[in-house]
Motif scaffolding. Sequence first.
Motif, mmCIF file in Angstrom:
data_model
loop_
_atom_site.group_PDB
_atom_site.id
_atom_site.type_symbol
_atom_site.label_atom_id
_atom_site.label_comp_id
_atom_site.label_asym_id
_atom_site.label_seq_id
_atom_site.Cartn_x
_atom_site.Cartn_y
_atom_site.Cartn_z
ATOM 1 N N THR A 1 -5.912 20.219 -101.138
ATOM 2 C CA THR A 1 -4.880 19.222 -100.828
ATOM 3 C C THR A 1 -4.235 19.521 -99.479
ATOM 4 O O THR A 1 -3.989 18.619 -98.673
ATOM 5 C CB THR A 1 -3.802 19.208 -101.928
ATOM 6 O OG1 THR A 1 -4.406 18.829 -103.165
ATOM 7 C CG2 THR A 1 -2.687 18.237 -101.595
ATOM 8 N N ALA A 2 -3.945 20.806 -99.232
ATOM 9 C CA ALA A 2 -3.355 21.193 -97.949
ATOM 10 C C ALA A 2 -4.304 20.893 -96.793
ATOM 11 O O ALA A 2 -3.880 20.414 -95.732
ATOM 12 C CB ALA A 2 -3.000 22.677 -97.969
ATOM 13 N N LEU A 3 -5.599 21.134 -96.991
ATOM 14 C CA LEU A 3 -6.580 20.852 -95.939
ATOM 15 C C LEU A 3 -6.686 19.357 -95.665
ATOM 16 O O LEU A 3 -6.891 18.940 -94.518
ATOM 17 C CB LEU A 3 -7.943 21.424 -96.335
ATOM 18 C CG LEU A 3 -8.086 22.939 -96.174
ATOM 19 C CD1 LEU A 3 -9.360 23.431 -96.846
ATOM 20 C CD2 LEU A 3 -8.083 23.329 -94.699
ATOM 21 N N GLU A 4 -6.553 18.560 -96.690
ATOM 22 C CA GLU A 4 -6.575 17.110 -96.488
ATOM 23 C C GLU A 4 -5.386 16.662 -95.632
ATOM 24 O O GLU A 4 -5.496 15.757 -94.797
ATOM 25 C CB GLU A 4 -6.573 16.397 -97.840
ATOM 26 C CG GLU A 4 -7.897 16.566 -98.587
ATOM 27 C CD GLU A 4 -7.839 16.078 -100.017
ATOM 28 O OE1 GLU A 4 -6.749 15.612 -100.450
ATOM 29 O OE2 GLU A 4 -8.857 16.157 -100.715
ATOM 30 N N ARG A 5 -4.236 17.329 -95.817
ATOM 31 C CA ARG A 5 -3.075 17.010 -94.987
ATOM 32 C C ARG A 5 -3.293 17.452 -93.543
ATOM 33 O O ARG A 5 -2.883 16.764 -92.596
ATOM 34 C CB ARG A 5 -1.829 17.667 -95.576
ATOM 35 C CG ARG A 5 -1.405 17.039 -96.903
ATOM 36 C CD ARG A 5 -0.233 17.752 -97.526
ATOM 37 N NE ARG A 5 0.172 17.077 -98.765
ATOM 38 C CZ ARG A 5 1.101 17.532 -99.599
ATOM 39 N NH1 ARG A 5 1.737 18.667 -99.322
ATOM 40 N NH2 ARG A 5 1.390 16.857 -100.682
ATOM 41 N N VAL A 6 -3.928 18.605 -93.380
ATOM 42 C CA VAL A 6 -4.261 19.064 -92.028
ATOM 43 C C VAL A 6 -5.215 18.076 -91.370
ATOM 44 O O VAL A 6 -5.060 17.725 -90.191
ATOM 45 C CB VAL A 6 -4.886 20.476 -92.074
ATOM 46 C CG1 VAL A 6 -5.445 20.865 -90.705
ATOM 47 C CG2 VAL A 6 -3.855 21.502 -92.531
ATOM 48 N N HIS A 7 -6.204 17.621 -92.133
ATOM 49 C CA HIS A 7 -7.174 16.676 -91.590
ATOM 50 C C HIS A 7 -6.496 15.367 -91.198
ATOM 51 O O HIS A 7 -6.782 14.783 -90.143
ATOM 52 C CB HIS A 7 -8.283 16.400 -92.602
ATOM 53 C CG HIS A 7 -9.241 15.340 -92.152
ATOM 54 N ND1 HIS A 7 -9.265 14.083 -92.701
ATOM 55 C CD2 HIS A 7 -10.178 15.336 -91.163
ATOM 56 C CE1 HIS A 7 -10.196 13.363 -92.096
ATOM 57 N NE2 HIS A 7 -10.756 14.093 -91.169
ATOM 58 N N ALA A 8 -5.587 14.875 -92.023
ATOM 59 C CA ALA A 8 -4.864 13.644 -91.713
ATOM 60 C C ALA A 8 -4.041 13.808 -90.440
ATOM 61 O O ALA A 8 -3.961 12.906 -89.591
ATOM 62 C CB ALA A 8 -3.968 13.252 -92.881
ATOM 63 N N HIS A 9 -3.414 14.971 -90.292
ATOM 64 C CA HIS A 9 -2.624 15.269 -89.092
ATOM 65 C C HIS A 9 -3.516 15.263 -87.861
ATOM 66 O O HIS A 9 -3.174 14.688 -86.819
ATOM 67 C CB HIS A 9 -1.952 16.632 -89.275
ATOM 68 C CG HIS A 9 -1.121 17.065 -88.104
ATOM 69 N ND1 HIS A 9 -1.657 17.720 -87.016
ATOM 70 C CD2 HIS A 9 0.203 16.948 -87.850
ATOM 71 C CE1 HIS A 9 -0.709 17.985 -86.146
ATOM 72 N NE2 HIS A 9 0.433 17.530 -86.623
ATOM 73 N N ALA A 10 -4.685 15.919 -87.960
ATOM 74 C CA ALA A 10 -5.596 16.002 -86.822
ATOM 75 C C ALA A 10 -6.163 14.633 -86.471
ATOM 76 O O ALA A 10 -6.278 14.272 -85.293
ATOM 77 C CB ALA A 10 -6.726 16.975 -87.136
ATOM 78 N N ARG A 11 -6.510 13.846 -87.481
ATOM 79 C CA ARG A 11 -7.088 12.519 -87.248
ATOM 80 C C ARG A 11 -6.068 11.580 -86.601
ATOM 81 O O ARG A 11 -6.406 10.780 -85.722
ATOM 82 C CB ARG A 11 -7.581 11.935 -88.568
ATOM 83 C CG ARG A 11 -8.330 10.617 -88.404
ATOM 84 C CD ARG A 11 -8.943 10.174 -89.713
ATOM 85 N NE ARG A 11 -7.932 10.054 -90.762
ATOM 86 C CZ ARG A 11 -8.211 9.674 -92.006
ATOM 87 N NH1 ARG A 11 -9.461 9.420 -92.352
ATOM 88 N NH2 ARG A 11 -7.251 9.574 -92.899
#
Length: 267
Positions: free
Chosen positions: A119-129
């Motif tokens: 879940t945390a990685l998905e938030r990181v990915h959303a931030h990066a995208r």
Amino acid sequence: MSVDGAARSLRILAVDDEPRALLDVRRQLERSPLVASVETATGARDALVKLSGARYDGLFLDVQMPEIKGMALARLLRRFTEPPAVVFLTGHPSAAVEAFEVEAVDFLVKPVGRDRLQTALERVHAHARARRPQAAPAEAAAPAPAGVEEPARGTGGPDVVAVDAPRGGAKRLVRLDAITTVQANGDYARIACDDGRYLLRVPLTTLESEWEPAGFARVHRGWLVNLRRAVELRGEVNGTAVLALDDGTEVPVARRHVAALRRRLQV
């Protein structure tokens, strides 16, 4: 969340002073289909070196570390042009409020489960995208003083160094561009900067090679100088010189360094 088109895209830096905990989080991160690469650091100072030389999408950061706490490092990252998304790792849930004050994207309590980490990685990915399509051109750097070469810049943000305060044994983060001079002082280097004087237990010869891309030069056996702060080079009758800096400091220049310094300053 679907990871279609995003598989193995994230570059992650994990920071923890406990080797076993660091190894565990690295293994978990590497198992994620979102993660392309994972680098590790055993403390904030090591992390700053990596962050100043490379770009990361996410920083998984332990809250409690010796010398420099995770929160202090997270606050410093706000000065970076493109800071990574911060995810805190801690055994102390009470730090959650402070974590979100520094705009962390997530806060994980150890031991971290696989689903919670994803879940945390998905938030990181959303931030990066969200950041990449809207990335603005880098701000124009302030021009160097007339005649001074512009130093090389890292992609991660401003170069910083962790120095020792003269009293109390505390550590402080200092930007290299705020440093004017470095003077040899036995086993230490004495750092002079805009807001005070500090010590760094590193030989001057090491700093000379590591800080040269940031605009520093050896001008004397006992002196290293930030040439971006130079305002005048005055020759002396005996072949030596004096280098004046923008804060009023004057540093002796040894005869053997004068010619190379004139070429570098183009004077």
